[in-house]
Design an enzyme around this catalytic site. Structure first.
Site, short mmCIF file in Angstrom:
data_model
loop_
_atom_site.label_atom_id
_atom_site.label_comp_id
_atom_site.label_asym_id
_atom_site.label_seq_id
_atom_site.Cartn_x
_atom_site.Cartn_y
_atom_site.Cartn_z
N TYR A 169 100.66 146.52 -12.40
CA TYR A 169 100.64 146.04 -11.02
C TYR A 169 101.77 145.05 -10.78
CZ TYR A 169 95.96 148.11 -11.15
OH TYR A 169 94.89 148.96 -11.30
N GLU A 209 91.43 143.96 -7.32
CA GLU A 209 90.87 143.14 -8.39
C GLU A 209 91.01 143.92 -9.69
OE1 GLU A 209 89.83 141.56 -4.83
OE2 GLU A 209 88.86 143.43 -5.42
#
Length: 155
Positions: A124, A112
């Site tokens: 990411y 998260e």
């Protein structure tokens, strides 16, 4: 006589119980009001399901991250000191965590990230994570949504 510039070497290694005080200082500098407690950090380091890596510059801990899980894992946290960001430390750490997950035979990694953290979301994404969902009001200080991301590792 010429003056050489000394270069401090960086190393990455698993964190151990003896690193908890350094880790707590780092956690507070990075995450402020959302910092984990000393007890929680010690429990995480001691967990048989988790591994935390630290990036050291000389003797100083400048970044850390961890994974937890079995067949599917979670990146529990990644943090880099603000004045050390932008030098590739976060990517190096992320790649080390991904490699560790692959070595352990994990099929996927989840994480998260704050919806507003565009730098982390781009990092990411560039390493293969895909955005899956939004979790309303996941974070506090300030209250903010999280974006759940996944990296498929299995064949």
């Amino acid at each position: 006589m010429s003056r050489g510039i000394s270069r401090v070497e960086r190393e990455i290694r698993p964190l151990i119980r003896g690193d908890v005080n350094s880790l707590l200082r780092l956690e507070r500098q990075i995450f402020d009001a959302d910092a984990w407690s000393k007890e929680l950090l010690a429990d995480e380091i001691d967990s048989p399901w988790a591994t935390y890596l630290g990036v050291f510059e000389g003797e100083s801990l400048i970044a850390y991250g961890g994974i937890k899980g079995d067949l599917e894992g979670d990146i529990m946290t990644i943090g880099v000191l603000p004045d050390k960001r932008g030098a590739g430390t976060g990517r190096w750490l992320l790649r080390a965590l991904i490699a560790m997950a692959r070595t352990r035979g994990m099929n996927a990694l989840f994480l998260e990230v704050r919806a507003s953290n565009e730098v982390a979301r781009k990092l990411y994404g560039s390493e293969g994570f895909e955005e899956l969902a939004r979790i309303p009001s996941y974070y506090r200080h300030p209250t903010e949504d999280a974006v759940t991301m996944r990296l498929r590792l299995g064949t």
